[in-house]
Write an enzyme that holds these catalytic residues in place. Structure first.
Site: not given
Length: 401
Positions: A161, A293, A304, A323, A328, A387
């Site tokens: 991502c 994010h 975060e 998002k 996403h 990830f």
């Protein structure tokens, strides 16, 4: 070595709330939600049946039938966004080897699944001859380079991502360091397919309805699709040809958590933000806005927030997650979120975190809840944390002298 300035002179995008960069920016400012019941794929075997799909997109409008045989949906999105970003005279007087393409790596998921279904379920013994080229992660970058005759560096970084943020940041470094004068950079992804949704279901991180980043009642992420591509060029080259300069990239930071395959680390995320600030030569206090994010999962948003607190202390700038509107978008997510960041700088309008219902003490940020906010912002940050603990952060400034 003298480092050169890098301008953003072209914007292209397509996602659930618009088919071009202008429409997307307007939709973000209006807080429009692109998350809706899945319409483009069968859902009878899915437990989660909502996503942020691109609807009303007819590839035949953009590509001739013979060309479509080469193009997975991921590549279609990339080419549409790249055409928007490329300015008519940008290549005039420029050697083709001084212009490149860097797009985040995304496989042709739809092509893969169709081929496997035909082979295993239908018993067919032959694939269409272009099956593998349509699937390869560097396919979209190659096709964009062919579209415009760009013969400089062309590749596709793969970091889940964070892929498209790495693509933009690495392109920025190449132009700043003199390896390139101009490039198309960003990412594309079209992974709303039955197999991919089932894979995400297995992780138990998908929301059954909406994405609510930083809200106490958040229930997970929502998958999206789309693309964003930017024309980046050396600042003086852009100025000399009278190009519209939408923003200037000042810094890029990246790093790895080296901790866990799926669980993020506040330390690693903070280090990437600090690296971006150091690369830009700026203190944290100069950042006026952070495009987070912000996935909407319990762990990611909490982590975060902790990372932002490490970098910015008790009084961080406003933070929002688009998002909540675009879903996403995986390998395209960072690029679409940087598009939102550039739009915020240009318009002086912070995109909201929509679907927000209840403050979370563990996410004690000003997340611009539900409604866009006018603000005088000069410098902004855009975060991508993938990830595998792969982190990438961009810092950009509003266009000026």
């Amino acid at each position: 070595m003298t480092l050169r300035r890098v301008a953003v002179t072209g914007l292209g995008g397509i996602a659930a709330t618009g088919h071009d960069a202008v429409a997307l920016a307007s939709a973000l400012a209006a807080g429009l939600c692109g998350i809706r019941p899945i319409a483009n794929i069968p859902t009878d075997r899915l437990s989660i049946r909502t996503a942020a799909e691109v609807t009303g997109f007819d590839p035949a409008v953009h590509f001739e039938p013979r060309r479509l045989a080469q193009l997975d949906r991921t590549a279609q999105f990339a080419l549409v966004a790249a055409r928007q970003a490329m300015q008519g005279d940008a290549l005039a007087g420029l050697a083709p080897t001084r212009a490149g393409v860097v797009l985040g790596a995304a496989i042709g998921q739809g092509t893969y699944e169709t081929a496997y279904h035909d082979f295993y379920a239908e018993g067919l013994n032959r694939f269409p001859p272009l099956t593998l080229p349509r699937c390869m992660p560097s396919g979209a970058a190659s096709l964009v380079s062919m579209e415009f005759g760009l013969r400089g560096p062309c590749f596709a970084p793969a970091s889940a991502c964070a892929s498209s943020t790495h693509a933009i940041g690495l392109t920025f470094h190449m132009i700043r360091g003199g390896l390139l004068d101009l490039a198309l950079a960003g990412g594309s992804d079209a992974s709303i397919t039955p197999g991919c949704v089932k894979g995400w279901e297995a992780l138990r991180v998908l929301s059954p309805d909406l994405c609510r980043p930083f809200s106490r009642d958040r229930t997970g992420l929502v998958l999206g699709e789309g693309a964003a591509v930017f024309l980046l060029e050396e600042y003086q080259h852009a100025h000399a040809r009278g190009a519209t300069i939408h923003a200037e990239i000042l810094g890029f930071g990246m790093g790895a958590d080296a901790a866990d395959l799926t669980a993020p680390s506040a330390e690693g995320a903070a280090e990437a933000m600090q690296a971006a600030l150091a690369d830009a030569g700026l203190p944290a206090a100069t950042i006026d806005y952070i495009n987070a994010h912000g996935t909407g999962t319990r762990l990611n948003d909490r982590t975060e927030t902790a990372a932002i607190r490490r970098v910015f202390g008790p009084h961080p700038p406003p933070v929002s997650s688009v998002k909540s509107m675009l879903g996403h978008c995986l390998c395209a997510g960072g690029a679409l979120e940087f598009l939102a960041t550039v739009a915020a700088l240009r318009r002086g309008l912070l995109p909201p975190t929509i679907n927000f219902r209840e403050p979370d003490p563990e996410c004690d940020l000003d997340c611009v809840p539900n409604v866009a906010r006018a603000a005088a912002i000069e410098v902004a940050m855009s975060n991508s944390f993938a990830f595998g603990g792969l982190n990438a952060v961009l810092v950009a400034r509003r266009a000026g002298p």
